[in-house]
Motif scaffolding. Structure first.
Motif, PDB file in Angstrom:
ATOM      1  N   LEU A 174      47.405  53.906  87.698  1.00 53.10           N
ATOM      2  CA  LEU A 174      45.887  53.072  87.624  1.00 53.10           C
ATOM      3  C   LEU A 174      46.124  51.758  87.086  1.00 53.10           C
ATOM      4  O   LEU A 174      46.768  51.656  86.036  1.00 53.10           O
ATOM      5  CB  LEU A 174      44.508  53.794  86.993  1.00 53.10           C
ATOM      6  CG  LEU A 174      43.491  53.208  86.902  1.00 53.10           C
ATOM      7  CD1 LEU A 174      42.940  53.543  88.166  1.00 53.10           C
ATOM      8  CD2 LEU A 174      42.601  54.347  85.621  1.00 53.10           C
ATOM      9  N   LEU A 175      45.692  50.684  87.669  1.00 52.92           N
ATOM     10  CA  LEU A 175      45.630  49.385  87.126  1.00 52.92           C
ATOM     11  C   LEU A 175      44.319  48.667  87.290  1.00 52.92           C
ATOM     12  O   LEU A 175      43.596  48.531  87.852  1.00 52.92           O
ATOM     13  CB  LEU A 175      46.669  48.380  87.952  1.00 52.92           C
ATOM     14  CG  LEU A 175      46.859  47.018  87.570  1.00 52.92           C
ATOM     15  CD1 LEU A 175      47.516  47.060  86.291  1.00 52.92           C
ATOM     16  CD2 LEU A 175      47.401  46.256  88.511  1.00 52.92           C
ATOM     17  N   LEU A 176      43.953  48.559  85.824  1.00 54.15           N
ATOM     18  CA  LEU A 176      42.904  47.676  85.191  1.00 54.15           C
ATOM     19  C   LEU A 176      43.233  46.296  85.030  1.00 54.15           C
ATOM     20  O   LEU A 176      44.051  46.299  84.067  1.00 54.15           O
ATOM     21  CB  LEU A 176      42.092  48.284  84.009  1.00 54.15           C
ATOM     22  CG  LEU A 176      41.690  49.764  84.373  1.00 54.15           C
ATOM     23  CD1 LEU A 176      40.997  50.412  83.226  1.00 54.15           C
ATOM     24  CD2 LEU A 176      40.820  50.036  85.911  1.00 54.15           C
ATOM     25  N   LEU A 177      42.215  45.343  85.377  1.00 58.76           N
ATOM     26  CA  LEU A 177      42.462  44.119  84.904  1.00 58.76           C
ATOM     27  C   LEU A 177      41.335  43.620  83.690  1.00 58.76           C
ATOM     28  O   LEU A 177      40.313  43.859  83.999  1.00 58.76           O
ATOM     29  CB  LEU A 177      42.131  43.139  86.028  1.00 58.76           C
ATOM     30  CG  LEU A 177      42.168  41.504  85.886  1.00 58.76           C
ATOM     31  CD1 LEU A 177      43.849  41.116  85.546  1.00 58.76           C
ATOM     32  CD2 LEU A 177      41.937  40.787  87.173  1.00 58.76           C
ATOM     33  N   ALA A 178      41.817  43.037  82.891  1.00 55.05           N
ATOM     34  CA  ALA A 178      40.768  42.569  81.711  1.00 55.05           C
ATOM     35  C   ALA A 178      40.351  41.478  82.155  1.00 55.05           C
ATOM     36  O   ALA A 178      40.812  40.470  82.602  1.00 55.05           O
ATOM     37  CB  ALA A 178      41.839  42.149  80.348  1.00 55.05           C
ATOM     38  N   GLY A 179      38.981  41.807  82.304  1.00 53.65           N
ATOM     39  CA  GLY A 179      38.230  40.581  82.983  1.00 53.65           C
ATOM     40  C   GLY A 179      36.876  41.196  83.629  1.00 53.65           C
ATOM     41  O   GLY A 179      36.770  42.337  83.666  1.00 53.65           O
ATOM     42  N   PRO A 180      36.143  40.365  84.302  1.00 52.60           N
ATOM     43  CA  PRO A 180      34.776  40.991  84.848  1.00 52.60           C
ATOM     44  C   PRO A 180      35.262  41.720  86.050  1.00 52.60           C
ATOM     45  O   PRO A 180      36.324  41.448  86.809  1.00 52.60           O
ATOM     46  CB  PRO A 180      33.992  39.493  85.230  1.00 52.60           C
ATOM     47  CG  PRO A 180      35.166  38.641  85.277  1.00 52.60           C
ATOM     48  CD  PRO A 180      36.120  38.993  84.181  1.00 52.60           C
TER      49      PRO A 180
END
Length: 164
Positions: free
Chosen positions: A49-55
């Motif tokens: 799972l890949l989450l991006l820090a940001g909106p």
């Protein structure tokens, strides 16, 4: 991810068990998008799972699985997973109201990235995790040994994956 990892990031990503997740930070890095694409290729190949820090909108635009941060907007349809940080009951409630999928509750223990920050400790962490209405991930000085017995859905770390 964290810039402090340097080249140790790549073997750490390879050591993560399939199905686990990565929060890509590297805020302010001139080559942030390039690094993200490289991490995304590994995440796809290894089913992470890949989450991006940001909106949430940026996470959707960059084709991440979701977002991480303090943005109170709902998750994006194209990046439906949303994680938020919490350090107290007020922030736990805010994460739930923001439709976060899960919350990273920290710091459980002293950590190199925030050495002066007051820690929750096992007891306070357990108390907060017990009242949370969404899954709680333990963060802050956690490693496989310290994660045992924590009342958490899972645990996250930076340094622990460099040392393992």
């Amino acid at each position: 991810t964290d810039p402090r990892q340097g080249a140790a990031l790549w073997p750490a990503l390879e050591r993560l068990p399939r199905g686990e997740g990565v929060i890509f930070r590297h805020d302010g890095a001139a080559d942030r998008r390039f690094l993200f694409e490289r991490v995304r290729a590994i995440a796809r190949r290894r089913r992470l799972l890949l989450l991006l820090a940001g909106p949430p909108s940026l996470a959707a635009a960059w084709r991440a699985d979701g977002s991480y941060g303090t943005d109170r907007r709902r998750p994006a349809q194209r990046a439906p997973v949303k994680a938020m940080a919490a350090h107290d009951p007020t922030e736990l409630a805010a994460a739930a109201r923001s439709c976060a999928t899960f919350v990273l509750l920290s710091p459980v223990y002293p950590t190199r990235s925030h050495p002066a920050k007051r820690t929750l400790g096992r007891t306070r962490f357990a108390m907060l995790a017990r009242v949370a209405t969404i899954p709680v991930i333990a963060l802050g000085g956690v490693d496989p040994r310290r994660a045992r017995g924590l009342a958490a859905y899972g645990w996250g770390a930076i340094d622990a994956w460099i040392r393992i």
